[in-house]
Scaffold this active site. Structure first.
Site, PDB file in Angstrom:
ATOM      1  N   ASP A 381      36.934  68.847  25.333  1.00  0.00           N
ATOM      2  CA  ASP A 381      35.670  68.805  24.586  1.00  0.00           C
ATOM      3  C   ASP A 381      34.880  70.111  24.726  1.00  0.00           C
ATOM      4  OD1 ASP A 381      33.871  67.582  22.922  1.00  0.00           O
ATOM      5  OD2 ASP A 381      32.737  66.639  24.539  1.00  0.00           O
ATOM      6  N   HIS A 398      37.914  75.634  17.616  1.00  0.00           N
ATOM      7  CA  HIS A 398      39.180  74.890  17.670  1.00  0.00           C
ATOM      8  C   HIS A 398      40.355  75.853  17.798  1.00  0.00           C
ATOM      9  CE1 HIS A 398      36.991  71.284  17.018  1.00  0.00           C
ATOM     10  NE2 HIS A 398      36.574  71.633  15.812  1.00  0.00           N
ATOM     11  N   LEU A 490      58.344  68.695  31.176  1.00  0.00           N
ATOM     12  CA  LEU A 490      57.021  68.084  31.039  1.00  0.00           C
ATOM     13  C   LEU A 490      57.013  67.262  29.757  1.00  0.00           C
ATOM     14  CD1 LEU A 490      53.846  68.125  31.713  1.00  0.00           C
ATOM     15  CD2 LEU A 490      53.728  70.002  30.069  1.00  0.00           C
TER      16      LEU A 490
HETATM   17  C1  IPE Z   1      36.537  68.805  20.986  1.00  0.00           C
HETATM   18  O1  IPE Z   1      35.521  69.704  20.771  1.00  0.00           O
HETATM   19  C2  IPE Z   1      37.639  68.930  19.968  1.00  0.00           C
HETATM   20  C3  IPE Z   1      37.640  67.855  18.976  1.00  0.00           C
HETATM   21  C4  IPE Z   1      36.880  66.803  18.961  1.00  0.00           C
HETATM   22  C5  IPE Z   1      38.605  68.004  17.911  1.00  0.00           C
HETATM   23  P1  IPE Z   1      34.308  69.313  19.861  1.00  0.00           P
HETATM   24  O2  IPE Z   1      34.596  69.764  18.473  1.00  0.00           O
HETATM   25  O3  IPE Z   1      33.964  67.875  20.024  1.00  0.00           O
HETATM   26  O4  IPE Z   1      33.201  70.222  20.473  1.00  0.00           O
HETATM   27  P2  IPE Z   1      31.667  69.859  20.651  1.00  0.00           P
HETATM   28  O5  IPE Z   1      31.600  68.712  21.588  1.00  0.00           O
HETATM   29  O6  IPE Z   1      31.113  69.569  19.306  1.00  0.00           O
HETATM   30  O7  IPE Z   1      31.113  71.054  21.266  1.00  0.00           O
HETATM   31  C1  IPE Z   2      36.455  63.339  21.960  1.00  0.00           C
HETATM   32  O1  IPE Z   2      35.519  64.323  21.731  1.00  0.00           O
HETATM   33  C2  IPE Z   2      37.611  63.525  21.065  1.00  0.00           C
HETATM   34  C3  IPE Z   2      38.404  64.726  21.304  1.00  0.00           C
HETATM   35  C4  IPE Z   2      38.251  65.589  22.276  1.00  0.00           C
HETATM   36  C5  IPE Z   2      39.475  64.955  20.391  1.00  0.00           C
HETATM   37  P1  IPE Z   2      34.274  64.086  20.771  1.00  0.00           P
HETATM   38  O2  IPE Z   2      33.445  65.275  20.892  1.00  0.00           O
HETATM   39  O3  IPE Z   2      34.722  63.671  19.439  1.00  0.00           O
HETATM   40  O4  IPE Z   2      33.594  62.815  21.465  1.00  0.00           O
HETATM   41  P2  IPE Z   2      32.078  62.377  21.453  1.00  0.00           P
HETATM   42  O5  IPE Z   2      31.629  62.354  20.039  1.00  0.00           O
HETATM   43  O6  IPE Z   2      31.352  63.398  22.249  1.00  0.00           O
HETATM   44  O7  IPE Z   2      32.102  61.075  22.149  1.00  0.00           O
HETATM   45 MG    MG Z   3      32.632  66.955  21.324  1.00  0.00          MG
END
Ligand code: IPE
Ligand code: IPE
Ligand code: MG
Length: 621
Positions: A381, A398, A490
């Site tokens: 995240d 990403h 792995l």
């Molecule tokens: C996690 O990073 C990756 C995905 C959910 C695909 P986020 O895109 O959720 O990043 P933040 O939390 O908005 O910073």
């Molecule tokens: C969880 O991250 C999903 C992924 C990392 C792919 P999100 O950023 O989507 O989750 P929330 O919205 O913070 O719970």
């Molecule tokens: Mg996120």
């Protein structure tokens, strides 16, 4: 030998009218918008740093230009790092060294967080460039940060051969690959060396004022000798008769050296135009140096726009004509993992190779077998916030996050982890903009086609709903699952359109169907029966669930498998992490006491607590 099929080549084929301006940016620089932005930055850097080089590159076939920009931008960045004013020489050298090391790492992992390196990594892959020959040049640039002084012309020439020529050689290599070799007749090598020395001298004269600002003078002592007092006058920025005579002598010498009409005789006309125009531009530059007089000691002189246009416009026409008559070949790109470690680390007959080393050489900590988790699952995240914090679009987060995912796989292999599961896209992530969702899927697709994990001992699997993903992505996923199915190192599971509740519901439905079909007695259903009906029945329980990005929730990730997992939350955004963070997480896991509902173990006497894993020198924190 590698047995894997080559990745699909980028849409750069010989049929593209690539010699013309008509070829699209996509065709020349690839599908990835971040890559196109990276190449454009390289072009801007080249143009700002050296407009003449930029103009010369414009005379090359369009297919070759992006790679040339990437090479020149790299050389310029390194030069700038070595020449930074107000920075201590040792620190400048350290910066060049760090950048060079990072490039080596990025070449190994096949991507980069730095746009210029990202473009160069791509160029090396497309053109099968062997960049190891640049290592010596980069080491020289690093040493230059400590100051440069040449005793004689021979020393200047040796420096140029080591520091400049390897970059030109890369371009020569590309021309060769494209089928328009820059071959020199054997009896013309001395001409070529003179030409390079003349170019070197022209550069040195152009940059005289900048060099003097930094307290250095690159004119060899041998050349200063016949002009007593010139060196002291230059240091004082005095345009004395001795200085004027020295400059007149040096420009005349440079003009003689760059004027080598026989050198390009018999060459491909396109290549000849590139070299002849380079010579003409250098002569223009030398005219500007002659005309500058005392101003030469204040700022680098530049020829007028009109004078440059008089050279460049006809050259452009000649080059368009020359390249239009040549059908160029563009090689299939090689897989993005480039062996930068020499033959020692190449494959061992299985077609598999070990993970590339950590960029700073960090090694995994030793973990006792009974302290090692079997299965680590990660909620990756913070990509979006990482990008927003830098004023970048979320998709950049990403993209860079993908490099962190590679790092974790490398780190998992190095430490001997058996199962790693990564949360890449949740059922809930469909709430995001189409552009972001598309960028995430495109990133996964690129990984499948050309990712640097292909040759590692990694069995790849996917978990999640297949029915809403783009069809071709699902095909690529299935192909990769099949291709890697017998690997034993792995098991990497990527959760894509994954949701824990959806997985549980699907499993419950499968059980209900089995009951209806009479295969199972609903009254006797237990947890093991449930686990056997999960989409991946062999996935072990998660021992350690790690979430980055400063959030403390599990967001519908692996509720069945992680029911008894140790939870570990870290504040860093995902793109800022690397394999050392995984090792740190595993080290922390080793310190936890897992009880699974049993009474706590009796307290150990103080002198035995040291049996917990050692303090780990390479792990973070
Ligand atoms: C996690 O990073 C990756 C995905 C959910 C695909 P986020 O895109 O959720 O990043 P933040 O939390 O908005 O910073
Ligand atoms: C969880 O991250 C999903 C992924 C990392 C792919 P999100 O950023 O989507 O989750 P929330 O919205 O913070 O719970
Ligand atoms: Mg996120």
């Amino acid at each position: 030998m590698r047995t894997n099929p080559q990745p699909t080549p980028a849409p750069l084929d010989a049929a593209t009218p690539a010699w013309q301006g008509r070829a699209t940016a996509r065709a020349l620089m690839g599908e990835d918008p971040a890559l196109r932005t990276a190449y454009r930055l390289c072009r801007r850097t080249t143009r700002t740093h050296d407009p003449a080089i930029h103009a010369i590159i414009q005379l090359m076939p369009a297919v070759l230009r992006p790679a040339c920009w990437a090479l020149w931008a790299t050389a310029s960045v390194l030069d700038d790092l070595a020449d930074q004013p107000d920075v201590e020489p040792a620190q400048r050298a350290a910066r060049v060294e760090a950048w060079t090391k990072a490039l080596k790492h990025d070449l190994a992992v096949g991507t980069s967080t730095d746009p210029i390196r990202y473009a160069l990594v791509d160029a090396a892959r497309r053109w099968r460039l062997d960049l190891s020959s640049l290592e010596g040049a980069m080491a020289r640039t690093r040493d230059d940060a400590h100051g440069l002084r040449f005793a004689d012309w021979a020393a200047l020439r040796a420096w140029s051969n080591e520091e400049i020529v390897p970059w030109v050689e890369q371009v020569r290599q590309m021309f060769e690959q494209a089928g328009a070799p820059m071959t020199l007749r054997l009896d013309r090598h001395a001409d070529y060396e003179d030409f390079v020395a003349g170019a070197q001298l022209t550069d040195l004269l152009t940059d005289l004022s900048t060099d003097l600002d930094q307290g250095r003078l690159l004119v060899p002592l041998e050349a200063l000798e016949p002009f007593p007092g010139a060196e002291a006058d230059l240091a004082q920025r005095r345009w004395s008769p001795a200085v004027a005579a020295l400059i007149a002598e040096l420009t005349a010498q440079a003009r003689r050296r760059v004027t080598r009409p026989a050198m390009t005789r018999g060459m491909h006309p396109g290549v000849a135009t590139v070299l002849d125009t380079a010579a003409e531009l250098m002569r223009l530059q030398l005219d500007a140096i002659d005309a500058a007089g005392p101003a030469l000691l204040k700022r680098p002189p530049r020829p007028s726009v009109a004078a440059r246009a008089r050279v460049l416009v006809p050259a452009r026409l000649r080059s368009i004509l020359a390249w239009s008559l040549t059908s160029l070949t563009v090689p299939d790109p090689r897989p993005s993992v480039v062996d930068v470690n020499g033959p020692g680390l190449a494959d061992d007959g299985t077609g598999l190779r070990p993970p590339p080393p950590h960029r700073e050489g960090a090694r995994p900590p030793r973990i006792a077998a009974d302290r090692m988790p079997s299965h680590v699952a990660i909620i990756m995240d913070g990509n979006g916030r990482w990008a927003e914090q830098r004023g970048l679009p979320r998709r950049e987060g990403h993209r860079v996050g993908t490099a962190a995912a590679h790092e974790m796989v490398f780190g998992a292999l190095e430490i001997g982890l058996r199962h790693l599961t990564l949360y890449a896209f949740s059922n809930e992530n469909w709430k995001r903009d189409t552009e972001e969702v598309t960028a995430i899927f495109d990133g996964v697709r690129r990984e499948l086609d050309e990712g640097p994990l292909r040759d590692l001992d990694v069995r790849q699997r996917w978990s999640g709903r297949p029915d809403r993903l783009p069809e071709e992505l699902v095909h690529a996923i299935r192909r990769e699952e099949h291709r890697t199915r017998n690997r034993t190192g792995l098991t990497l599971t990527i959760c894509l359109d994954y949701g824990g509740r959806e997985e549980i519901t699907r499993t419950a439905a499968a059980l209900a169907q089995a009951a209806r079909a009479g295969e199972i007695d609903p009254h006797l259903i237990g947890p093991d029966d449930f686990a056997r009906h999960l989409p991946h029945p062999d996935m072990p329980d998660v021992d350690l669930l790690w979430r980055t990005g400063n959030e403390q929730r599990t967001s519908n990730f692996l509720p069945w498998h992680a029911a008894y997992a140790e939870l570990y939350f870290t504040p860093d955004y995902w793109p800022d992490t690397d394999r050392r963070d995984l090792w740190q997480a595993i080290t922390e896991y080793g310190r936890r006491q897992r009880r699974h509902g049993a009474a706590p173990a009796p307290l150990l006497p103080p002198n035995t607590t040291g049996r917990l894993p050692d303090a780990q020198p390479d792990a973070r924190h």
